[in-house]
Design a protein around this motif. Sequence first.
Motif, short mmCIF file in Angstrom:
data_model
loop_
_atom_site.label_atom_id
_atom_site.label_comp_id
_atom_site.label_asym_id
_atom_site.label_seq_id
_atom_site.Cartn_x
_atom_site.Cartn_y
_atom_site.Cartn_z
N GLU A 113 85.26 30.89 73.37
CA GLU A 113 85.52 31.82 74.46
C GLU A 113 86.57 32.84 74.02
O GLU A 113 87.62 32.47 73.48
CB GLU A 113 86.03 31.06 75.68
CG GLU A 113 86.41 31.96 76.85
CD GLU A 113 87.19 31.20 77.92
OE1 GLU A 113 87.53 31.84 78.95
OE2 GLU A 113 87.48 30.01 77.73
N ILE A 114 86.31 34.10 74.28
CA ILE A 114 87.29 35.15 73.97
C ILE A 114 88.40 35.08 75.02
O ILE A 114 88.15 35.19 76.22
CB ILE A 114 86.64 36.54 73.97
CG1 ILE A 114 85.56 36.63 72.90
CG2 ILE A 114 87.69 37.62 73.76
CD1 ILE A 114 84.73 37.90 72.95
N ILE A 115 89.66 34.94 74.55
CA ILE A 115 90.77 34.79 75.49
C ILE A 115 91.85 35.85 75.30
O ILE A 115 92.74 35.97 76.15
CB ILE A 115 91.41 33.39 75.39
CG1 ILE A 115 91.90 33.13 73.97
CG2 ILE A 115 90.43 32.32 75.85
CD1 ILE A 115 92.71 31.84 73.84
N ASN A 116 91.80 36.63 74.22
CA ASN A 116 92.80 37.67 74.03
C ASN A 116 92.25 38.72 73.08
O ASN A 116 91.66 38.38 72.05
CB ASN A 116 94.10 37.07 73.46
CG ASN A 116 95.33 37.84 73.92
OD1 ASN A 116 95.62 38.91 73.40
ND2 ASN A 116 96.04 37.30 74.90
N VAL A 117 92.47 40.00 73.44
CA VAL A 117 92.01 41.13 72.62
C VAL A 117 93.13 42.15 72.56
O VAL A 117 93.68 42.55 73.60
CB VAL A 117 90.73 41.78 73.20
CG1 VAL A 117 90.28 42.94 72.33
CG2 VAL A 117 89.62 40.75 73.35
N LEU A 161 92.15 42.87 67.05
CA LEU A 161 92.36 41.45 66.81
C LEU A 161 91.87 40.67 68.02
O LEU A 161 92.29 40.94 69.16
CB LEU A 161 93.84 41.16 66.56
CG LEU A 161 94.15 39.78 65.97
CD1 LEU A 161 93.58 39.65 64.56
CD2 LEU A 161 95.66 39.52 65.95
N VAL A 162 90.97 39.73 67.79
CA VAL A 162 90.34 38.96 68.87
C VAL A 162 90.68 37.49 68.68
O VAL A 162 90.50 36.93 67.60
CB VAL A 162 88.82 39.16 68.87
CG1 VAL A 162 88.17 38.32 69.96
CG2 VAL A 162 88.47 40.64 69.04
N ALA A 163 91.18 36.86 69.74
CA ALA A 163 91.49 35.43 69.72
C ALA A 163 90.45 34.69 70.57
O ALA A 163 90.12 35.12 71.68
CB ALA A 163 92.89 35.17 70.26
N TYR A 174 86.49 44.75 75.50
CA TYR A 174 86.82 43.58 76.31
C TYR A 174 85.89 42.43 75.96
O TYR A 174 84.79 42.62 75.43
CB TYR A 174 86.79 43.88 77.81
CG TYR A 174 85.43 44.23 78.38
CD1 TYR A 174 84.66 43.26 79.02
CD2 TYR A 174 84.92 45.53 78.33
CE1 TYR A 174 83.42 43.57 79.58
CE2 TYR A 174 83.70 45.85 78.89
CZ TYR A 174 82.95 44.86 79.51
OH TYR A 174 81.73 45.18 80.06
N GLY A 175 86.39 41.23 76.23
CA GLY A 175 85.60 40.04 75.93
C GLY A 175 85.31 39.24 77.18
O GLY A 175 86.15 39.13 78.08
N TYR A 176 84.10 38.71 77.24
CA TYR A 176 83.71 37.82 78.33
C TYR A 176 82.91 36.68 77.73
O TYR A 176 81.93 36.90 76.99
CB TYR A 176 82.88 38.55 79.38
CG TYR A 176 82.34 37.64 80.46
CD1 TYR A 176 83.21 37.07 81.40
CD2 TYR A 176 80.99 37.31 80.52
CE1 TYR A 176 82.73 36.22 82.39
CE2 TYR A 176 80.50 36.46 81.51
CZ TYR A 176 81.38 35.91 82.43
OH TYR A 176 80.90 35.06 83.41
N GLU A 177 83.35 35.45 78.03
CA GLU A 177 82.79 34.26 77.41
C GLU A 177 82.83 34.42 75.89
O GLU A 177 83.91 34.59 75.32
CB GLU A 177 81.38 33.99 77.96
CG GLU A 177 81.41 33.62 79.44
CD GLU A 177 80.06 33.26 80.01
OE1 GLU A 177 79.02 33.60 79.38
OE2 GLU A 177 80.02 32.64 81.09
N THR A 185 86.71 38.89 83.53
CA THR A 185 87.53 38.49 82.40
C THR A 185 89.00 38.67 82.75
O THR A 185 89.34 39.28 83.77
CB THR A 185 87.17 39.30 81.14
OG1 THR A 185 87.80 38.73 80.01
CG2 THR A 185 87.60 40.75 81.30
N SER A 186 89.89 38.16 81.92
CA SER A 186 91.31 38.30 82.16
C SER A 186 91.81 39.63 81.60
O SER A 186 91.20 40.21 80.70
CB SER A 186 92.09 37.15 81.51
OG SER A 186 91.96 37.21 80.09
#
Length: 504
Positions: free
Chosen positions: A439-443, A459-461, A412-415, A396-397
């Motif tokens: 897809e999760i791209i920012n946390v 907050l999850v984007a 953390y987020g993945y996919e 993940t990023s």
Amino acid sequence: MKQVRKYMYVMLLFIIAACTKDSNNFSYEEPFDFQISDDIEGVIQIRQGEILSLTPHFDDSNGDYSYLWFAWPNTGALGYNNMRDTLGTAKELTAEIRGSYYIVGVPYKLTFKVTDNRTGVSDFYFYDLNITNVYSEGWMVLEDRNGQADFSMLLPDGDVIRQIYSSINPNHLITQPLMLGLSSGSVNDDIDPLPVRKFYIAGKNDAVELDVLTMQKKADFDFLFFQPPPVTQLSFIGWSGTSLGVIINEKLLCTNFVGGFPGAKKFGLYMQAPELEYDYEIAPFVANIGEYDWRAHPVVYQHIMYDQKNKRFYNVTGENLNTFPTNASNTSIFNMNDVGLTMKYMASSNTSNAHNAIMYEGAQAYLLQFSSLTTDGNPIITQSKRIMTAPYILETSASSIASSTLSGHIFYGYENTLYRYAINSNTTNQVHTFTANEEIINVKFRMIRTADDESGQLLVATWDGQESKLYDFAISATGAIAESGEPAKGGFDRVVDMVYKNVN
């Protein structure tokens, strides 16, 4: 002579008689003891144009009183000869905070004056006012709008203000959006007349400083430097606390160190690393110190950064990249001067002035923990190093990883799946799954302190190829996650960064 004395005696008798007949109109009662109070504590935050209502506690049953409410700017920077603003003459206040007088960001002292009309004696009760506007608090959300940087704001009440940057600053477009940089408090750089929070919107090849209250552009990128760099290739811009400005350009470090010395403070050009000159690559993270008692800690490392090329930490000051003393590391854990790993992510942990660094070698992830403080008799700041049992965390990023400052967890987020890694047990759980196309791209994590307890906000984007949505999760003190009950906020362009801005 005898005649003169006779007249003097007669006059003395008249004076004595007059005094004994004086009924004396003065009162020798005990003076009234003013008791003024209010349930409101701390600074009153109020927007321009709003109605301020105050009901102080004062027992007026003992006599005849008059009242006066007035305010004035509580700062020497605006001068002490400013005309005060009279808001009312009643015991209870209901008054408009007029934009023509009250300036956003300027502190004001509001005074409630009570006068005993019988004696002319007065007493005073004081309030502190902070004037805000619609941009004063909320999540600032950086978006990529077809390659252009813009940002929206998610307000505490759930409303969204969209396209703030482009609507206020249409003549300075920024491409390839990178990040938002916001200082944690006011910075005194002697450029602004008052200490202010520093706020930047950055792309990979440009950045500007914005007024944190009006969102108008204050300065171009080159203005931030005494001598601007010839090439702009940004990976980070912001402040470590309120004492050290940090810009990473071409993977090299530029700093702005503020302090008691006179004159304007700006960023200098690239710092040299010990024995390496410019042969280093700084990772876009800063471990900065929080509150501490200087009497209990003989050595303090206020700003710590990592060199990706030489795989080591540096102690950063306003003038130097410094190696760590050999006694700062327990080398059986790891060596601050010779880590040998690549950094994925770094942020504060839930322990005061301690930090989590996610590192890796090949496909293996590690969690390293260190402190910014030493204690009497113990100069060691390295705390732990462990292999992480955290699936997909290296895939993940870094923008999708958030270290909790409330409990010993990393989210953390993945996919389309949100994970929670427990540091103490070295285990990972799936805590939420979104629809397959999101897809999760920012946390981002934020700790919330109230008078009753502490809690967290996550907050999850997400991104589905057409729009980003924001999901708000409540986090308990034990790391348990629950949806807030509010529906997701949609309609965002692809989210690049999110920063929470508190009331100034």
